[in-house]
Write a protein that holds these residues in place. Sequence first.
Motif, mmCIF file in Angstrom:
data_model
loop_
_atom_site.group_PDB
_atom_site.id
_atom_site.type_symbol
_atom_site.label_atom_id
_atom_site.label_comp_id
_atom_site.label_asym_id
_atom_site.label_seq_id
_atom_site.Cartn_x
_atom_site.Cartn_y
_atom_site.Cartn_z
ATOM 1 N N ILE A 62 -0.454 -9.071 -5.953
ATOM 2 C CA ILE A 62 -0.001 -9.692 -7.198
ATOM 3 C C ILE A 62 -1.184 -10.258 -7.972
ATOM 4 C CG2 ILE A 62 1.303 -11.639 -8.153
ATOM 5 C CD1 ILE A 62 3.387 -11.189 -6.032
ATOM 6 N N VAL A 63 -2.075 -10.938 -7.254
ATOM 7 C CA VAL A 63 -3.236 -11.539 -7.919
ATOM 8 C C VAL A 63 -4.137 -10.454 -8.507
ATOM 9 C CG1 VAL A 63 -5.316 -12.925 -7.551
ATOM 10 C CG2 VAL A 63 -3.151 -13.616 -6.518
ATOM 11 N N THR A 64 -4.354 -9.380 -7.756
ATOM 12 C CA THR A 64 -5.171 -8.279 -8.248
ATOM 13 C C THR A 64 -4.544 -7.662 -9.491
ATOM 14 O OG1 THR A 64 -5.957 -7.814 -6.022
ATOM 15 C CG2 THR A 64 -6.173 -6.045 -7.631
ATOM 16 N N SER A 65 -3.234 -7.452 -9.444
ATOM 17 C CA SER A 65 -2.544 -6.890 -10.597
ATOM 18 C C SER A 65 -2.641 -7.820 -11.797
ATOM 19 C CB SER A 65 -1.083 -6.619 -10.250
ATOM 20 O OG SER A 65 -0.395 -6.150 -11.368
ATOM 21 N N LEU A 66 -2.495 -9.120 -11.574
ATOM 22 C CA LEU A 66 -2.588 -10.086 -12.659
ATOM 23 C C LEU A 66 -3.962 -10.029 -13.319
ATOM 24 C CD1 LEU A 66 -1.376 -12.501 -14.227
ATOM 25 C CD2 LEU A 66 -2.358 -13.971 -12.462
ATOM 26 N N THR A 67 -5.012 -10.017 -12.513
ATOM 27 C CA THR A 67 -6.352 -9.999 -13.096
ATOM 28 C C THR A 67 -6.665 -8.649 -13.747
ATOM 29 O OG1 THR A 67 -7.284 -9.439 -10.941
ATOM 30 C CG2 THR A 67 -7.327 -11.745 -11.574
ATOM 31 N N ASP A 68 -6.296 -7.543 -13.084
ATOM 32 C CA ASP A 68 -6.599 -6.226 -13.643
ATOM 33 C C ASP A 68 -5.788 -5.924 -14.898
ATOM 34 O OD1 ASP A 68 -8.383 -5.811 -11.611
ATOM 35 O OD2 ASP A 68 -7.091 -4.452 -10.464
ATOM 36 N N ASN A 69 -4.530 -6.360 -14.924
ATOM 37 C CA ASN A 69 -3.640 -5.942 -15.999
ATOM 38 C C ASN A 69 -3.443 -6.978 -17.102
ATOM 39 O OD1 ASN A 69 -3.035 -3.383 -14.833
ATOM 40 N ND2 ASN A 69 -1.801 -4.464 -13.319
ATOM 41 N N PHE A 70 -3.796 -8.222 -16.873
ATOM 42 C CA PHE A 70 -3.618 -9.233 -17.909
ATOM 43 C C PHE A 70 -4.922 -9.936 -18.273
ATOM 44 C CE2 PHE A 70 0.847 -9.143 -16.431
ATOM 45 C CZ PHE A 70 1.448 -8.883 -17.643
ATOM 46 N N ILE A 71 -5.568 -10.518 -17.289
ATOM 47 C CA ILE A 71 -6.733 -11.353 -17.590
ATOM 48 C C ILE A 71 -7.909 -10.519 -18.087
ATOM 49 C CG2 ILE A 71 -8.410 -12.956 -16.597
ATOM 50 C CD1 ILE A 71 -6.106 -13.943 -14.793
ATOM 51 N N ASN A 72 -8.242 -9.430 -17.383
ATOM 52 C CA ASN A 72 -9.369 -8.601 -17.812
ATOM 53 C C ASN A 72 -9.164 -8.012 -19.210
ATOM 54 O OD1 ASN A 72 -10.777 -9.168 -15.516
ATOM 55 N ND2 ASN A 72 -10.266 -7.266 -14.476
ATOM 56 N N GLU A 112 -10.701 -8.049 -24.806
ATOM 57 C CA GLU A 112 -10.306 -8.170 -26.216
ATOM 58 C C GLU A 112 -11.094 -9.282 -26.894
ATOM 59 O OE1 GLU A 112 -8.373 -6.962 -29.534
ATOM 60 O OE2 GLU A 112 -8.035 -6.057 -27.582
ATOM 61 N N LEU A 113 -11.238 -10.406 -26.189
ATOM 62 C CA LEU A 113 -11.962 -11.541 -26.763
ATOM 63 C C LEU A 113 -13.443 -11.243 -26.940
ATOM 64 C CD1 LEU A 113 -10.285 -14.528 -24.880
ATOM 65 C CD2 LEU A 113 -9.954 -13.858 -27.266
ATOM 66 N N THR A 114 -13.996 -10.461 -26.041
ATOM 67 C CA THR A 114 -15.428 -10.156 -26.123
ATOM 68 C C THR A 114 -15.707 -8.889 -26.909
ATOM 69 O OG1 THR A 114 -15.353 -8.982 -24.015
ATOM 70 C CG2 THR A 114 -15.923 -11.328 -23.952
ATOM 71 N N GLY A 115 -14.660 -8.167 -27.303
ATOM 72 C CA GLY A 115 -14.858 -6.982 -28.126
ATOM 73 C C GLY A 115 -15.229 -5.742 -27.348
ATOM 74 N N ASN A 116 -15.071 -5.739 -26.036
ATOM 75 C CA ASN A 116 -15.449 -4.578 -25.228
ATOM 76 C C ASN A 116 -14.421 -3.459 -25.274
ATOM 77 O OD1 ASN A 116 -17.782 -5.846 -24.459
ATOM 78 N ND2 ASN A 116 -16.971 -6.558 -22.508
ATOM 79 N N ALA A 117 -13.169 -3.800 -25.564
ATOM 80 C CA ALA A 117 -12.146 -2.756 -25.598
ATOM 81 C C ALA A 117 -11.027 -3.189 -26.523
ATOM 82 C CB ALA A 117 -11.591 -2.520 -24.194
ATOM 83 N N VAL A 118 -10.313 -2.204 -27.034
ATOM 84 C CA VAL A 118 -9.159 -2.460 -27.874
ATOM 85 C C VAL A 118 -7.973 -1.777 -27.203
ATOM 86 C CG1 VAL A 118 -8.137 -2.107 -30.143
ATOM 87 C CG2 VAL A 118 -10.574 -2.563 -29.950
ATOM 88 N N TYR A 119 -6.917 -2.555 -26.942
ATOM 89 C CA TYR A 119 -5.739 -2.016 -26.274
ATOM 90 C C TYR A 119 -4.600 -1.884 -27.267
ATOM 91 C CZ TYR A 119 -8.159 -2.975 -21.946
ATOM 92 O OH TYR A 119 -9.082 -2.989 -20.939
ATOM 93 N N THR A 120 -3.861 -0.794 -27.134
ATOM 94 C CA THR A 120 -2.679 -0.620 -27.975
ATOM 95 C C THR A 120 -1.489 -1.279 -27.290
ATOM 96 O OG1 THR A 120 -2.050 1.451 -26.930
ATOM 97 C CG2 THR A 120 -3.570 1.588 -28.811
ATOM 98 N N LYS A 121 -0.379 -1.397 -28.018
ATOM 99 C CA LYS A 121 0.821 -2.014 -27.443
ATOM 100 C C LYS A 121 1.336 -1.202 -26.263
ATOM 101 C CE LYS A 121 2.478 -4.507 -31.457
ATOM 102 N NZ LYS A 121 3.567 -4.721 -32.380
#
Length: 135
Positions: free
Chosen positions: A33-43, A48-57
């Motif tokens: 769960i923790v890995t999924s949280l960091t990989d799928n939400f936090i990262n 997005e905040l640092t401008g490294n990637a842009v994700y679509t909806k």
Amino acid sequence: MKRFLKEFKEFALRGNVMDMAVGIIIGGAFSGIVTSLTDNFINPILNELTGNAVYTKTEVLGFVSAFLSSVVNFIIMAFILFCLVKAINKLMSFGKKKEEPAAPTTKLCPYCKSEIPIDATKCAHCTSILEEKHD
């Protein structure tokens, strides 16, 4: 050899060992769960905040789906372990004699409601003389 196997069985099925095994399995499931949280939400948020990637909806919905899948897997794993431990505890208690409650050693004084020895004929607290029970 029989004695060794008996000792091993007692060790392996003792409460502490079972608790430790359940803790390790739950910890492993929770780490998913923790890995999924960091990989799928936090990262993605950090990217997005640092401008490294842009994700679509669509990609964000995929991340939510992956995280929810991890949570459901954890709940299923915890439920299965709960059922297993409950069954093992029931098997371990099967055939054991139930402990009978010990005979009372004290009684309440009918006058002052203090606790006194069961065979007392006079209350040590209020000095009332207690009635003798005749059978």
